[in-house]
Design an enzyme around this catalytic site. Structure first.
Site, PDB file in Angstrom:
ATOM      1  N   ARG A   1       2.184  11.568 -34.085  1.00  0.00           N
ATOM      2  CA  ARG A   1       2.062  12.824 -33.280  1.00  0.00           C
ATOM      3  C   ARG A   1       3.486  12.968 -32.264  1.00  0.00           C
ATOM      4  NH1 ARG A   1      -3.847  14.432 -31.766  1.00  0.00           N
ATOM      5  NH2 ARG A   1      -4.729  14.116 -33.781  1.00  0.00           N
TER       6      ARG A   1
ATOM      7  N   GLU B   1      -1.715  23.131 -38.149  1.00  0.00           N
ATOM      8  CA  GLU B   1      -2.255  23.707 -37.096  1.00  0.00           C
ATOM      9  C   GLU B   1      -1.140  23.179 -36.079  1.00  0.00           C
ATOM     10  OE1 GLU B   1      -5.109  21.083 -35.107  1.00  0.00           O
ATOM     11  OE2 GLU B   1      -6.199  22.664 -34.196  1.00  0.00           O
TER      12      GLU B   1
HETATM   13  N1  5AD Z   1     -10.993  11.259 -37.399  1.00  0.00           N
HETATM   14  C1  5AD Z   1     -12.080  12.130 -37.116  1.00  0.00           C
HETATM   15  N2  5AD Z   1     -11.998  12.633 -35.937  1.00  0.00           N
HETATM   16  C2  5AD Z   1     -10.849  12.393 -35.322  1.00  0.00           C
HETATM   17  N3  5AD Z   1     -10.472  13.097 -33.973  1.00  0.00           N
HETATM   18  C3  5AD Z   1      -9.293  12.761 -33.557  1.00  0.00           C
HETATM   19  N4  5AD Z   1      -8.816  11.853 -34.774  1.00  0.00           N
HETATM   20  C4  5AD Z   1      -9.709  11.702 -35.378  1.00  0.00           C
HETATM   21  C5  5AD Z   1      -9.855  11.049 -36.926  1.00  0.00           C
HETATM   22  N5  5AD Z   1      -8.831  10.495 -37.465  1.00  0.00           N
HETATM   23  C6  5AD Z   1     -11.237  13.896 -33.092  1.00  0.00           C
HETATM   24  C7  5AD Z   1     -12.113  13.417 -31.921  1.00  0.00           C
HETATM   25  C8  5AD Z   1     -12.065  14.756 -31.176  1.00  0.00           C
HETATM   26  C9  5AD Z   1     -11.130  15.828 -31.612  1.00  0.00           C
HETATM   27  C10 5AD Z   1     -10.165  16.336 -30.906  1.00  0.00           C
HETATM   28  O1  5AD Z   1     -10.621  15.106 -32.850  1.00  0.00           O
HETATM   29  O2  5AD Z   1     -12.995  12.613 -32.186  1.00  0.00           O
HETATM   30  O3  5AD Z   1     -13.448  15.060 -31.376  1.00  0.00           O
END
Ligand code: 5AD
Length: 482
Positions: A98, A169
């Site tokens: 990112r 996104e």
């Molecule tokens: N796998 C699952 N959920 C994720 N989030 C961020 N990265 C991952 C990942 N690799 C989720 C965080 C938060 C949201 C912004 O994205 O837990 O809920």
């Protein structure tokens, strides 16, 4: 840097493209034709926009998790595990990618291989490159979206679209303000014009790439009019570059009436401004994000928050809902916790899907307020930009016309403060420079005063703090201890 909302010429695009692809070895020699060929070969069930359109037509609410791990095979295993309970799948990108820190992502891949489990918080798609990424699309029978938080996502977009991902996104405002400290809006809007133009170039070949501006922004007491204004501006910027499939988003705030009004007005207002600006040929859908703020640690309590989000998505008629997990308070969920979030959401959506829409009197008032707020902001943005929405967006953030609460970006003013009213709807405590009509500001003041009176305290900053922690402590409104 000068910025304007004008379609990037093919010549300028291809000049920039050489530099974009040179940033990391997996970008070298990336062939657009190969991307076109592969995307054209995909069956309908793997095309994101087609699946969204069908759900819109049928009035169904689709569900989508977040998920991403460091290694390709493990990531495929994870998605396969979630596939049956999901309608749409994600590939969530790690934090190094990112920030375009590909060397560190590479190190994370090596260390994950050695450790035998993921040491990154997402999938580093740029480092893996297009062939490896394509194995994901080959292995999964549902559409897969790239979900991230990248101010400069140009190389990520190139690699993703070549690999066969057809939903992406983000946006020049929504992936800057909540995610970066020092990136200027001119820069991120420019870099996202490139991503949108790339989607537009695929569109010229008859390949639809779905684009989803990130709705929730800071995820912390964001008023609907603020995120709607950003979503509409990013929608307009994307349409100008030739994007035809847009999914606009909103993050659950917690009050039922306000949240339903938000999803409904998001669609109404987007159509209004898109058409007003001369765009007719597009497909629009909506996404509702389950609660993005602090979660209860207790998993049973977390399920309740998750399920309430599912209920509102169903009542509001969102096209899809992004699902949380009972591990939200802890960090990246296990695959089992991820599946549980999907199942509890599916259960409530199916139960509510058979019931008629909610149409209570308060809904009309709430929608009217959001319409008036967005109209005031959009006209101020357009005026600030001399009719140009890109220039207007930059000026609007400088002047606090758009001011996102609790966002880290230096280019965001950070003067506006939100607070909940007595029913838990998010209102304005301090408007900062928000250009809202006097009677709308008076409405916010009255709503906050009603709560303050009930709590026997003056409206104060402590209320705001209490509200931020309330849901993780089991309530919607941060009431004083008694
Ligand atoms: N796998 C699952 N959920 C994720 N989030 C961020 N990265 C991952 C990942 N690799 C989720 C965080 C938060 C949201 C912004 O994205 O837990 O809920």
């Amino acid at each position: 840097m000068e910025i304007e909302n004008r379609k990037v010429t093919r010549e300028a695009f291809f000049r920039e493209r050489d530099l974009v692809l040179a940033a990391w070895p997996t970008g070298e020699g990336l062939s657009l034709e190969e991307g076109f060929r592969y995307q054209n070969s995909l069956p309908e069930r793997k095309r994101f926009a087609a699946v969204l359109n069908k759900a819109e037509e049928e009035g169904r609410v689709l569900i989508q998790p977040r998920a991403g791990v460091a290694l390709v095979d493990e990531h495929i295993k994870l998605l396969k595990y979630l596939e049956e309970e999901s309608d749409l799948l994600p590939t969530t990108i790690d934090a190094y990618t990112r920030q375009n820190r590909y060397k560190e992502a590479e190190e994370g891949i090596r260390r994950s291989e050695a450790a035998g489990h993921s040491l990154l918080n997402g999938f580093p798609a740029v480092n893996h490159g297009p062939e490896a990424c394509r194995r994901i699309i080959e292995s999964i029978e549902k559409p897969v979206e790239i979900r991230h938080g990248t101010p400069d996502a140009r190389l990520l977009a190139e690699i993703s679209f070549t690999a066969g991902f057809n939903s992406f996104e983000g946006g020049g405002i929504s992936y800057n303000i909540p995610y970066a400290k020092k990136v200027t809006l001119e820069q991120s809007i420019r870099d996202w014009q490139y991503c949108d133009r790339l989607a537009g170039i695929y569109e010229e070949e008859g390949i639809r790439i779905n684009r989803e501006p990130f709705g929730p922004l800071s995820g912390t007491l964001v008023l609907p009019y603020i995120s709607h204004s950003v979503a509409i501006i990013e929608g307009l910027l994307a349409l100008e570059q030739g994007v035809k499939s847009l999914t606009l988003g909103y993050g659950q705030a917690g009050n039922m009436v306000q949240d339903i009004a938000a999803i409904q007005t998001l669609k109404e207002l987007a159509h209004k401004y898109f058409r007003q600006m001369g765009y007719e040929d597009y497909e629009l859908s909506t996404v509702f994000h389950q609660w993005m703020g602090g979660f209860p640690e207790d998993e049973a309590r977390a399920f309740s928050v998750i399920s309430w989000g599912g209920a509102i998505a169903a009542f509001a008629g969102a096209t899809k809902v992004i699902v949380k997990t009972p591990h939200e308070a802890m960090g990246i969920p296990t695959k089992e916790a991820n599946l549980q979030g999907l199942k509890s959401t599916r259960q409530i959506i199916q139960m509510l899907g058979d019931q008629c829409a909610i149409n209570i009197a308060e809904l009309a008032r709430e929608k009217e307020i959001i319409h008036r707020e967005v109209d005031a902001v959009m006209s101020a943005v357009l005026e600030a930009g001399g009719g140009d929405i890109a220039r207007g967006a930059v000026k609007a953030f400088e002047a606090g016309i758009i001011d996102v609460p609790f966002a880290p970006a230096a280019c965001n003013m950070g003067k506006l403060l939100p607070v909940r009213d007595h029913q838990g709807a998010v209102r304005i405590f301090d408007p900062g420079n928000a250009p809202l009509p006097d009677d709308v500001l008076a409405f916010h003041r009255d709503q906050v005063a009603e709560r303050a009176a009930a709590e026997e305290r003056d409206p104060c900053f402590q209320m705001v703090i209490d509200d931020i922690y309330a849901i993780s402590k089991g309530r919607l409104v941060g009431r004083p201890h008694k």
